[in-house]
Design a protein around this motif. Sequence first.
Motif, PDB file in Angstrom:
ATOM      1  N   TYR A 193      19.108  24.461  21.177  1.00  0.00           N
ATOM      2  CA  TYR A 193      19.650  24.902  19.902  1.00  0.00           C
ATOM      3  C   TYR A 193      20.931  24.137  19.638  1.00  0.00           C
ATOM      4  CZ  TYR A 193      22.157  27.600  16.442  1.00  0.00           C
ATOM      5  OH  TYR A 193      22.872  27.959  15.327  1.00  0.00           O
ATOM      6  N   HIS A 194      21.050  23.574  18.424  1.00  0.00           N
ATOM      7  CA  HIS A 194      22.283  22.935  18.012  1.00  0.00           C
ATOM      8  C   HIS A 194      22.537  21.625  18.756  1.00  0.00           C
ATOM      9  CE1 HIS A 194      26.766  23.361  16.807  1.00  0.00           C
ATOM     10  NE2 HIS A 194      26.054  23.036  15.759  1.00  0.00           N
ATOM     11  N   GLN A 195      21.509  21.109  19.437  1.00  0.00           N
ATOM     12  CA  GLN A 195      21.636  19.807  20.095  1.00  0.00           C
ATOM     13  C   GLN A 195      21.035  18.727  19.200  1.00  0.00           C
ATOM     14  OE1 GLN A 195      23.186  19.548  23.214  1.00  0.00           O
ATOM     15  NE2 GLN A 195      23.627  21.679  22.681  1.00  0.00           N
ATOM     16  N   LYS A 196      19.861  19.016  18.647  1.00  0.00           N
ATOM     17  CA  LYS A 196      19.179  18.037  17.801  1.00  0.00           C
ATOM     18  C   LYS A 196      19.745  18.054  16.382  1.00  0.00           C
ATOM     19  CE  LYS A 196      14.466  16.858  16.323  1.00  0.00           C
ATOM     20  NZ  LYS A 196      13.044  17.257  16.458  1.00  0.00           N
ATOM     21  N   TYR A 197      19.995  19.261  15.861  1.00  0.00           N
ATOM     22  CA  TYR A 197      20.497  19.393  14.497  1.00  0.00           C
ATOM     23  C   TYR A 197      21.909  19.962  14.503  1.00  0.00           C
ATOM     24  CZ  TYR A 197      15.676  18.730  13.001  1.00  0.00           C
ATOM     25  OH  TYR A 197      14.429  18.212  12.788  1.00  0.00           O
TER      26      TYR A 197
END
Lengths: 313, 263
Positions: free
Chosen positions: B241-245
């Motif tokens: 979570y919150h790594q790619k986007y």
Amino acid sequence: MKRGILVLADLKITIGSEVFQNPIWVASGTFGYGTEAPELVDVNRLGAIVTKSITRKPREGNPPPRIVETPSGMINSIGLANIGVKKYIQDMLPIYENLTTKIIVNIAGTDVQEYVEIMEMMESVSSVIAGYEINISCPNVKKGGMEFGVDCDMTAKLTEKLRILTERLLIMKLSPNVSDIVSIGLSAENAGADAVSAINTVVGMSIDAESGSSNIFTTYGGLSGPAIKPVGLAMVHKLYNKLSIPIIGMGGIVNTDDVVEYMMAGSTAVQVGTANYRDPGIGEDIIDSLDSFINQTNRKSATDLIGSVRTLS
Amino acid sequence: MIIERARIKSNCEVAHNIWEMHYEAPNIADSYLGAGQFINILALDDWSHPLRRPMSIASAEDGCISIIYKIFGDVTKILASQKEGETVELMGPLGNTFSNWDNGTYPVLIGGGVGLAPILNLKKECAAKKVDHTMIIGAKSGNEHFIEHEPEENIYLTTDDGTIGDEGTVMEPLKRIIIENKNTYLFACGPEPMLHAVREFALKNNIPAQLSVESYMGCGFGLCQGCVIQRHNYEIRDDSYHQKYSLICLDGPVYEAGDISFG
């Protein structure tokens, strides 16, 4: 922003064994984990916070664009972006220990096993959470919960499996994107749900005429906001006529009149959703004006409103 | 973050279809941190348009803030119809700011379309701190420009049709400026194709650059998860979570060029 704190009327409502200080809750996915806007809202005044859907593993969610405004509404396709159940237990549950409002944990999964695993993990730790809302109706995830939400047998099976795992409130969140929401609701009730919440978002689409493109990456998304209020009212009323368990109504609530209408249609409690994006303190404002409404209309309590609509035929 | 009822001080068309609005918003102006931050405007109090509109702050001084906007839809038409003395509800200041422009490098400020709002703001901040800099502003045609082409003042305009300044995009003067100056740092805001071009140029030539990106937003403070941009990192996985986007409202709108990727 300073908001009133004086509440005089009896706004308390009961669902299962839980007494809520008022019927104004905030809807899953529209209030994060309840900690995002501390300067703009006193969350302890809310009836309950339904936290953003959690899944077994963290999820990044869908590629952009994820949201678009539509007439009196919006379409979203976030794709259940969330921190995952492990991090939720580790980071969020300790914060909830210090809140006096009730926390309802929304759970989403792609198969029965995922829902079961999440609830087992949640139940294996000590926490103050009041219950669970089961998302069987997210329209934005491939292989998402939708197959549960459109099928009576699947809804019953999932409800039964989860009922065994918890004595906390078990609320099944129903999709409006079905041919007969009442039969799904009855399946949940017969399988042991304490309540149903309705409605989740309505499948919608938005197109940019100039570019010729869809405005949402996943083509379809979930329509919410005042545009869907009449749909929500009708579905709540149909459910109220057939179900014995409480109904938590939602879909386009932005003010006290909307709350009163949803309660008159048969809701015991309501959830404010899209309106939180515009003002996360709107739930508090509604609580204050609901209090005035109850007093001014000479009702004894908010529960007097439930199912009180006078139909004309 | 503050929600404030702001009085409109002025609202005028400064170029073809380009408008500038000044609000008296002392609380938001007091909390303002710098160029790049934005406000989220509630154009109408009714619910016909439920979402606020994010607009970059073009100036913040003496208890007032301003925005520059282009008319392209219902809500911007509503903004243009609003008169001095009316009040609207603003949320802000939101987001991060351009940074490190005053650390001894030579800032090249690049704005395209209405993306010039934070760029004009950053120019003021550079001037106030006496930081030498150059500014390049691009538009489709001369009638969309409301500042002068003044190369002797290090202000370059470009137009797609050549009616004012250099014909073509902001990239032509940018390439010249890079050759003529050392130790440059690019700061850009504008439409995605422009930001994409600036990003590619900066990465290829190993020039530091910060980009302020625009996005539709549901809330502006992290609730809705609607305004994402993909991070430039090939090792990221989907079960994170919150790594790619990245959430533009909380992590941005200003990013180092190498940290994000477009489409």
